[in-house]
Design an enzyme around this catalytic site. Structure first.
Site, PDB file in Angstrom:
ATOM      1  N   THR A  27       1.106  -1.257   0.088  1.00  0.00           N
ATOM      2  CA  THR A  27       0.167  -0.063   0.023  1.00  0.00           C
ATOM      3  C   THR A  27       0.988   1.183  -0.071  1.00  0.00           C
ATOM      4  O   THR A  27       2.128   1.040   0.153  1.00  0.00           O
ATOM      5  CB  THR A  27      -0.817  -0.026   1.015  1.00  0.00           C
ATOM      6  OG1 THR A  27      -0.253   0.151   2.331  1.00  0.00           O
ATOM      7  CG2 THR A  27      -1.929  -1.200   1.402  1.00  0.00           C
ATOM      8  N   ALA A  56       3.002  -1.267   4.690  1.00  0.00           N
ATOM      9  CA  ALA A  56       2.281   0.095   5.250  1.00  0.00           C
ATOM     10  C   ALA A  56       3.479   1.120   5.301  1.00  0.00           C
ATOM     11  O   ALA A  56       4.309   0.815   5.851  1.00  0.00           O
ATOM     12  CB  ALA A  56       1.723  -0.326   6.553  1.00  0.00           C
ATOM     13  N   ILE A  82       7.564  -2.445   7.106  1.00  0.00           N
ATOM     14  CA  ILE A  82       7.413  -0.710   7.220  1.00  0.00           C
ATOM     15  C   ILE A  82       7.900  -0.227   5.837  1.00  0.00           C
ATOM     16  O   ILE A  82       9.076  -0.485   5.457  1.00  0.00           O
ATOM     17  CB  ILE A  82       8.268  -0.440   8.359  1.00  0.00           C
ATOM     18  CG1 ILE A  82       7.801  -1.094   9.540  1.00  0.00           C
ATOM     19  CG2 ILE A  82       8.361   1.081   8.515  1.00  0.00           C
ATOM     20  CD1 ILE A  82       8.818  -0.862  10.656  1.00  0.00           C
ATOM     21  N   LYS A  83       7.165   0.466   5.151  1.00  0.00           N
ATOM     22  CA  LYS A  83       7.560   1.053   3.932  1.00  0.00           C
ATOM     23  C   LYS A  83       8.126   2.392   4.200  1.00  0.00           C
ATOM     24  O   LYS A  83       7.521   3.359   4.874  1.00  0.00           O
ATOM     25  CB  LYS A  83       6.351   0.956   3.022  1.00  0.00           C
ATOM     26  CG  LYS A  83       6.712   1.234   1.430  1.00  0.00           C
ATOM     27  CD  LYS A  83       5.587   0.875   0.710  1.00  0.00           C
ATOM     28  CE  LYS A  83       5.587   1.086  -0.843  1.00  0.00           C
ATOM     29  NZ  LYS A  83       4.590   0.933  -1.649  1.00  0.00           N
ATOM     30  N   VAL A  84       9.295   2.882   3.611  1.00  0.00           N
ATOM     31  CA  VAL A  84       9.919   4.069   3.914  1.00  0.00           C
ATOM     32  C   VAL A  84      10.328   4.536   2.563  1.00  0.00           C
ATOM     33  O   VAL A  84      10.905   3.839   1.820  1.00  0.00           O
ATOM     34  CB  VAL A  84      11.177   4.007   4.909  1.00  0.00           C
ATOM     35  CG1 VAL A  84      10.452   3.516   6.342  1.00  0.00           C
ATOM     36  CG2 VAL A  84      12.156   3.063   4.556  1.00  0.00           C
TER      37      VAL A  84
END
Ligand code: G3P
Length: 217
Positions: A27, A56, A82-84
């Site tokens: 996402t 996310a 964890i998307k960064v």
């Protein structure tokens, strides 16, 4: 190659998941905004539906806030990634998350040096954006090949997650380039099943079968 669904639309996702072919979900803030729902609720629902990695994305741009947001997102479920964003602060946060044993997906990758830094920071996944490079007249598929070469050359464990794929040709080319995963909007996933010769061939088989008057059951 793992296939991820690039969507925050849980109704569509449930339909795709019935195929048994969805390995994970990605996402981003745009997709969450499109869903019109609260991020924690959507992510929780997705993580309960799909066993695989669920990306996310943090929305902070500074390191401290990214850490706080990432830890909050990761606490939603054990399969959260964890998307960064691929920025200095993003990679600092990636390194910190990786040291905590948390999974990360470094997004908005558009070059080999960026991918190299993401791997050195310990990213679980790196997301090169194929379609958006093509929008600029650059070769997004070549980038996947180049990152594959570099990662293999130096034995990096970071998985290449081909993103911004807009059609089934992109998916084929991502697989040929050796991407570990591809994330697809629902329409692109549905397109993968189709070939005009499959439809035509099935029509012929059905017509010939009808002529026999037989039934298997
Ligand atoms: O996973 C990234 C993807 O959502 C971006 O796709 O088509 O907006 O470039 P696109």
């Amino acid at each position: 190659m793992l296939i991820f669904a690039d969507t925050a639309d849980t109704k569509l996702l449930a339909e795709l998941n019935e195929t048994g072919l969805i390995d994970g979900v990605t996402t981003n803030p745009t997709l969450i905004a499109k869903s019109g729902r609260v991020i924690a609720e959507v992510i929780k629902e997705i993580a309960e539906m799909i066993d695989g990695p669920i990306s996310a994305e943090v929305t902070a741009t500074d390191y401290k806030q990214m850490i706080a947001e990432g830890e909050k997102l990761a606490a939603i479920a054990s399969n959260i990634v964890i998307k960064v964003p691929l920025t200095v602060d993003g990679l600092k946060a990636t390194k910190a998350f990786s040291e905590q044993g948390l999974m990360t997906n470094v997004t908005l990758c558009f070059s080999v040096p960026q991918a190299l830094l993401a791997a050195k920071a310990g990213a679980t996944f790196v997301s090169p954006f194929v379609g958006r490079l093509e929008d600029q007249g650059a070769d997004g598929i070549q980038l996947l090949h180049d990152i594959r070469t570099v990662y293999d050359q130096y034995d990096f464990d970071t998985e290449i997650l081909a993103a911004s794929l807009r059609n089934s040709a992109h998916v084929a080319q991502a697989a040929i380039a050796g991407a570990d995963c591809a994330t697809l909007p629902p329409a692109v996933f549905n397109e993968l099943f189709k070939h005009p010769l499959t439809d035509k061939g099935l029509e012929i088989f059905m017509a010939d079968w009808a002529k026999t008057g037989q039934s298997i059951l």
